[in-house]
Design a protein around this motif. Structure first.
Motif, mmCIF file in Angstrom:
data_model
loop_
_atom_site.group_PDB
_atom_site.id
_atom_site.type_symbol
_atom_site.label_atom_id
_atom_site.label_comp_id
_atom_site.label_asym_id
_atom_site.label_seq_id
_atom_site.Cartn_x
_atom_site.Cartn_y
_atom_site.Cartn_z
ATOM 1 N N ARG A 1 49.390 -66.113 -20.236
ATOM 2 C CA ARG A 1 49.383 -65.391 -18.823
ATOM 3 C C ARG A 1 49.768 -64.074 -19.170
ATOM 4 O O ARG A 1 50.283 -63.558 -19.938
ATOM 5 N N ARG A 2 49.286 -63.227 -18.088
ATOM 6 C CA ARG A 2 49.384 -62.007 -18.036
ATOM 7 C C ARG A 2 50.702 -61.268 -17.324
ATOM 8 O O ARG A 2 51.100 -61.701 -16.113
ATOM 9 N N LEU B 1 56.764 -63.252 -14.509
ATOM 10 C CA LEU B 1 55.588 -64.176 -14.203
ATOM 11 C C LEU B 1 55.757 -64.773 -12.773
ATOM 12 O O LEU B 1 57.065 -65.035 -12.477
ATOM 13 N N SER C 1 51.906 -59.850 -11.758
ATOM 14 C CA SER C 1 51.804 -60.637 -12.867
ATOM 15 C C SER C 1 51.154 -61.862 -12.434
ATOM 16 O O SER C 1 51.056 -62.197 -11.187
ATOM 17 N N ASP C 2 50.795 -62.910 -13.414
ATOM 18 C CA ASP C 2 50.213 -64.243 -13.048
ATOM 19 C C ASP C 2 51.128 -65.014 -12.486
ATOM 20 O O ASP C 2 52.377 -64.782 -13.010
ATOM 21 N N LEU D 1 52.220 -69.159 -12.273
ATOM 22 C CA LEU D 1 52.325 -70.282 -13.177
ATOM 23 C C LEU D 1 51.707 -71.518 -12.591
ATOM 24 O O LEU D 1 52.114 -71.732 -11.405
#
Length: 289
Positions: free
Chosen positions: A18-19, A68, A73-74, A76
């Motif tokens: 994930r980014r 996150l 940000s990505d 989840l």
């Protein structure tokens, strides 16, 4: 002119990479102080620290991530991954990116808890720790309040309407200017495909709070394991960090320097000059400059 530079690092979760987005602040002067990592509260993002970061970035780099599920940000796929120990692991690649042997840490609420987790680990790179309105006991009543406003993630027809919502929900941040509220709204909003606006966090975050029943979260063993110098900032009207808890923190574990903000609750926005300068002075102590 010090301006933020956007970046991101990959973090590994069970569902894959994930980014993790962040902004870095740095002037063109020699780096006289260790880098600072600034980590936001539960539903906020790294741009909350723009005022503080611009001040701290005199002779040092400042990294402000969006955890996150927040900001840029990505999200989840599994909401059960939104936990503080997992966030602590997510930030290891960012700490590595600083290239420094030691970093200082500023954490608001959730960000402070993440800092405490990292600071007690063997070989921790955390040199100094600033806890913004969080400590060794997280009051259950405050958690229920937060859980309640997370139950619904409202959509708004305009950014102005979302800003009005933020002014109400985050009134305990303390007195802010119209420009500061507009800044928080601009960076704390996501545009939906239908043109509406929603707060810039994954609504699934609230699922990890579903089982909270009003009990305090007690973290005295974590506090007493800390060894680095600590500055605790407390909103005088905070319902999450009590005055009794803070008094005990001063007398146990590493002890702490205290700044109480008289016109704030949970949690001071860290935009007022006296808050910014107190943090800057604390972090500059012992840095060799």
């Amino acid at each position: 002119m010090i301006a933020p530079v956007a970046g991101d690092v990959p973090v590994l979760r069970t569902e894959g990479f994930r980014r993790l987005a962040y902004v870095r602040w740095q002037d063109d002067q020699p780096q006289a102080h260790p880098p600072v990592v600034c980590v936001h509260g539960l539903t906020r993002n790294g741009r909350d620290f723009d005022v503080l970061a611009r001040r701290l970035a005199r002779g040092r780099s400042v990294y402000c991530p969006d955890m996150l599920g927040r900001g840029l940000s990505d999200d989840l796929g599994d909401p059960l991954g939104y936990t503080n120990p997992a966030y602590a692991a997510d930030l290891v690649p960012l700490i590595a990116r600083t290239g420094a042997a030691q970093v200082d840490w500023v954490g608001t609420s959730m960000g402070g808890l993440i800092g405490m987790i990292l600071a007690v680990l063997p070989g921790s790179p955390l040199r100094r720790l600033v806890l913004n309105d969080v400590g060794a006991v997280v009051e259950g009543a405050a958690l229920l309040r937060i859980k309640e406003y997370l139950r619904e993630t409202p959509a708004f027809a305009s950014l102005d309407a979302l800003e009005a919502h933020l002014r109400r929900v985050h009134a305990p941040f303390g007195p802010l200017t119209d420009a500061q509220w507009a800044h928080l709204a601009q960076h704390g909003a996501r545009r939906r495909e239908d043109g509406g606006w929603v707060p810039a966090f994954d609504p699934a975050i609230q699922e990890v709070m579903a089982d909270l029943d009003g009990e305090d979260i007690v973290l005295w063993p974590l506090w007493e394991a800390l060894r680095c110098p600590v500055l605790v900032i407390r909103g005088a009207h905070s319902d999450l960090l009590s005055a009794d808890t803070l008094a005990r923190m001063q007398a146990t574990g590493p002890g702490c320097t205290v700044l109480e903000v008289p016109d704030a609750g949970h949690a001071p926005a860290l935009m007022a000059p006296e808050q910014v300068e107190a943090i800057a002075a604390f972090l500059e102590e012992g840095s060799g400059a």
